[in-house]
Design a protein around this motif. Structure first.
Motif, short mmCIF file in Angstrom:
data_model
loop_
_atom_site.label_atom_id
_atom_site.label_comp_id
_atom_site.label_asym_id
_atom_site.label_seq_id
_atom_site.Cartn_x
_atom_site.Cartn_y
_atom_site.Cartn_z
N ALA A 165 0.82 -1.21 0.00
CA ALA A 165 0.00 0.00 0.00
C ALA A 165 0.86 1.26 0.00
N ALA A 166 1.98 1.24 0.74
CA ALA A 166 2.80 2.44 0.86
C ALA A 166 3.38 2.86 -0.48
N HIS A 167 3.86 1.91 -1.26
CA HIS A 167 4.50 2.27 -2.53
C HIS A 167 3.49 2.51 -3.64
N LEU A 168 2.35 1.87 -3.57
CA LEU A 168 1.29 2.23 -4.52
C LEU A 168 0.82 3.65 -4.24
N HIS A 169 0.68 3.99 -2.95
CA HIS A 169 0.31 5.36 -2.59
C HIS A 169 1.35 6.36 -3.07
N LEU A 170 2.63 6.01 -2.93
CA LEU A 170 3.70 6.88 -3.38
C LEU A 170 3.62 7.11 -4.89
N ALA A 171 3.40 6.05 -5.66
CA ALA A 171 3.30 6.20 -7.11
C ALA A 171 2.14 7.12 -7.49
N LEU A 172 1.00 6.92 -6.85
CA LEU A 172 -0.17 7.76 -7.14
C LEU A 172 0.10 9.21 -6.74
N ALA A 173 0.72 9.41 -5.57
CA ALA A 173 1.01 10.76 -5.10
C ALA A 173 2.01 11.47 -6.00
N ASP A 174 2.84 10.69 -6.71
CA ASP A 174 3.82 11.29 -7.61
C ASP A 174 3.27 11.46 -9.02
N GLY A 175 1.98 11.20 -9.17
CA GLY A 175 1.33 11.50 -10.44
C GLY A 175 1.27 10.38 -11.45
N VAL A 176 1.60 9.15 -11.07
CA VAL A 176 1.52 8.03 -12.01
C VAL A 176 0.09 7.50 -12.04
N PRO A 177 -0.54 7.39 -13.21
CA PRO A 177 -1.93 6.94 -13.28
C PRO A 177 -2.06 5.42 -13.21
N VAL A 178 -1.80 4.86 -12.04
CA VAL A 178 -1.89 3.41 -11.86
C VAL A 178 -3.35 3.01 -11.72
N ARG A 179 -3.78 2.10 -12.57
CA ARG A 179 -5.18 1.68 -12.58
C ARG A 179 -5.42 0.45 -11.71
N THR A 180 -4.45 -0.48 -11.67
CA THR A 180 -4.67 -1.74 -10.95
C THR A 180 -3.40 -2.16 -10.20
N ASN A 181 -3.62 -3.01 -9.22
CA ASN A 181 -2.53 -3.67 -8.49
C ASN A 181 -2.91 -5.14 -8.39
N GLN A 182 -2.08 -6.00 -8.94
CA GLN A 182 -2.36 -7.44 -8.90
C GLN A 182 -1.64 -8.05 -7.70
N VAL A 183 -2.41 -8.63 -6.79
CA VAL A 183 -1.85 -9.14 -5.54
C VAL A 183 -2.50 -10.47 -5.16
N SER A 184 -1.81 -11.19 -4.31
CA SER A 184 -2.37 -12.41 -3.73
C SER A 184 -3.52 -12.04 -2.79
N PHE A 185 -4.64 -12.75 -2.92
CA PHE A 185 -5.81 -12.46 -2.07
C PHE A 185 -6.67 -13.71 -2.03
N SER A 186 -6.86 -14.26 -0.84
CA SER A 186 -7.62 -15.50 -0.71
C SER A 186 -8.11 -15.67 0.72
N LEU A 187 -8.85 -16.73 0.95
CA LEU A 187 -9.29 -17.07 2.31
C LEU A 187 -8.10 -17.31 3.23
N VAL A 188 -6.95 -17.67 2.66
CA VAL A 188 -5.74 -17.91 3.45
C VAL A 188 -4.92 -16.63 3.59
N ASP A 189 -4.78 -15.89 2.51
CA ASP A 189 -3.98 -14.65 2.48
C ASP A 189 -4.92 -13.45 2.38
N ARG A 190 -5.17 -12.81 3.51
CA ARG A 190 -6.16 -11.73 3.56
C ARG A 190 -5.51 -10.35 3.74
N ARG A 191 -4.22 -10.24 3.42
CA ARG A 191 -3.52 -8.96 3.61
C ARG A 191 -4.15 -7.83 2.81
N ALA A 192 -4.64 -8.11 1.62
CA ALA A 192 -5.17 -7.06 0.75
C ALA A 192 -6.44 -6.43 1.30
N ALA A 193 -7.04 -7.03 2.33
CA ALA A 193 -8.23 -6.45 2.94
C ALA A 193 -7.88 -5.33 3.91
#
Length: 493
Positions: A163-191
């Motif tokens: 989250a910190a580096h995606l926020h940094l990219a957005l704050a620096d003006g990069v138009p990032v549309r998506t972030n592909q990450v692991s997300f499952s019933l086992v790995d819930r970090r993205a929540a």
């Protein structure tokens, strides 16, 4: 099972103007697994398999430069469509070798993707980077933004960004549309922080690993823990299961999902997919396909036939409570121990990353070393970024400056702190130290209102290290900066 005859196809999600995706994307990472022994998939037969998915409504394909011949196979499918004809979407990734990200390097990487896909514009180009201490990642994203403006890229995405580096990219003006990450019933970090960032800043998540390489299915319910695992995907996600507490807590998740599946007349995999689709910020989930071997198109429609109710979520939350959270933030598994990947330890990738600072001996002081970061002020004022004398390292006051003089993320203290700490860590690495060696930090901010955001960014790096720290509010800093940080480290034997 529920009757699927009334489902025309998977749900759609509008990522951007002219970019509407299937909410279940077809992942082609297993092409690399199929081809790992030298057996290359025939491109036309592979394209036939993709066409079957597209005809069933699963018309968004996810691939990468290192997923075997996946880009070539997808290119063969796209070549079957006339110019202007509505065609499937091809999302690919560029995972460049470590090093400076010049305009020529980035253009060459994008050009290779265009050539392999046989298209004039990449629908979504997703970027991966190994170590944030080297600022080349931000240079690359700005170069990708320039190529997007040129028309070679439709939209920009990233993969495995916290989250910190995606926020940094957005704050620096990069138009990032998506972030592909692991997300499952086992790995819930993205929540957590990533979902919060999606709520406030707009990027969307593309979730992979949703089925944990097939472990989230009836096949593994009540089964003994596997000892010998052959395919890469299961090797990877078994590491996630172990990190979450092991086989027994995982069986608790499977049991809860199986009960919910019986209630709704669907499969465990459907429940696992539906849970992720209902999470904040998620645009879609990526379900892998073994082309010509295993296709589950009918089953992949079922997550759109039901929703999870409060009772279902309660049962899953009870199962989650018996597991351990996966450590760190999204993407940490690629950058620090424990390395939760198919091959395990990825330190060889990190070791290959060139240092972001130049190192030189200190004249007239035997054994002392110093580093410079390229800031024009280091030459003007006659100082270095950091200096090591014996086991002691001192790091100069550091601001969020890219290259010689460009301020990064003007007006955003949290983003600037993230960049500053990466820069400090880069200086420490060049002198043989790391974050764990830091014994003191001093933080200067210009606005008391930034104290909490800056402190949280500091805590993300030093939360378990806890060096001595001072934070003060000053009247102003030179330049368009809201924060400046200096550090001291003591290298352990």
């Amino acid at each position: 099972m529920n009757d699927m005859t009334d489902i025309a196809g998977p749900e759609r999600y509008r990522l951007a103007e002219g970019l509407e995706i299937s909410r279940v994307l077809t992942g082609l990472w297993q092409v690399a697994d199929i081809e790992k022994d030298g057996r290359i998939i025939d491109p036309e037969r592979g394209a036939d398999a993709l066409a079957a998915y597209a005809n069933a409504g699963f018309s968004t394909f996810d691939m990468a430069d290192h997923y075997g011949t996946s880009e070539i196979i997808a290119g063969r499918l796209l070549s079957r469509y006339a110019p202007g004809q509505d065609r499937p979407l091809a999302f690919t990734k560029w995972c460049p070798a470590p090093g400076p990200m010049t305009a020529d390097v980035v253009r060459a990487g994008v050009r290779e993707r265009l050539d392999r896909l046989g298209v004039a514009r990449i629908d979504l180009l997703q970027f991966h980077w190994w170590a944030y201490e080297h600022p080349g990642w931000l240079d690359a994203l700005h170069e990708l933004a320039a190529l997007r403006a040129e028309g070679l890229i439709g939209e920009i995405g990233v993969t495995n960004f916290d989250a910190a580096h995606l926020h940094l990219a957005l704050a620096d003006g990069v138009p990032v549309r998506t972030n592909q990450v692991s997300f499952s019933l086992v790995d819930r970090r993205a929540a957590g922080p990533l979902a919060d960032l999606c709520d406030t800043s707009g990027p969307r998540l593309l979730a992979y690993g949703t089925l944990c390489g097939g472990f989230l299915s009836e096949r593994w319910l009540g089964r003994p823990e596997p000892q010998d695992i052959a395919d890469w995907s299961k090797m990877k996600y078994k590491r996630f299961i172990d990190a979450a507490g092991g086989w027994e807590p995982f069986q608790g998740i499977l049991s809860a999902a199986a009960g919910i599946a019986r209630k709704h007349g669907v499969s465990v995999s459907n429940v696992a997919t539906r849970w992720v689709l209902e999470q904040r910020g998620v645009a879609g989930t990526i379900v892998g396909a073994r082309l010509g071997e295993s296709e589950h198109m009918a089953d992949n429609l079922r997550p759109f036939a039901f929703t999870l109710d409060a009772e279902d979520h309660g049962q899953l939350e009870a199962a989650f409570a018996r597991t351990r959270p996966i450590p760190g933030d999204c993407g940490d598994e690629y950058r620090k121990p424990p390395f939760l990947t198919a091959s395990g330890d990825l330190s060889h990738h990190l070791d290959a990353m060139p240092l972001a600072c130049e190192t030189a001996p200190v004249p007239h002081r035997d054994g002392a070393m110093r580093v410079t970061s390229g800031s024009e002020w280091e030459d003007i004022a006659g100082y270095c970024r950091a200096q090591r004398i014996g086991d002691r390292i001192v790091v100069s006051g550091t601001t969020a400056t890219a290259g010689t003089s460009r301020p990064v993320a003007p007006g955003d203290a949290a983003a600037q702190t993230t960049f500053v700490l990466d820069k400090i860590l880069a200086a420490l690495m060049a002198l043989g130290a790391g974050a764990e060696d830091v014994i003191r930090t001093r933080i200067f901010i210009t606005d008391e209102a930034d104290a909490l955001a800056v402190s949280r960014a500091h805590g993300r790096v030093f939360g378990s290290i806890r060096p001595a720290n001072t934070l003060v509010v000053v009247a102003a800093l030179i330049g368009d900066y809201r924060v400046e940080i200096e550090a001291e480290a003591l290298v352990r034997p």
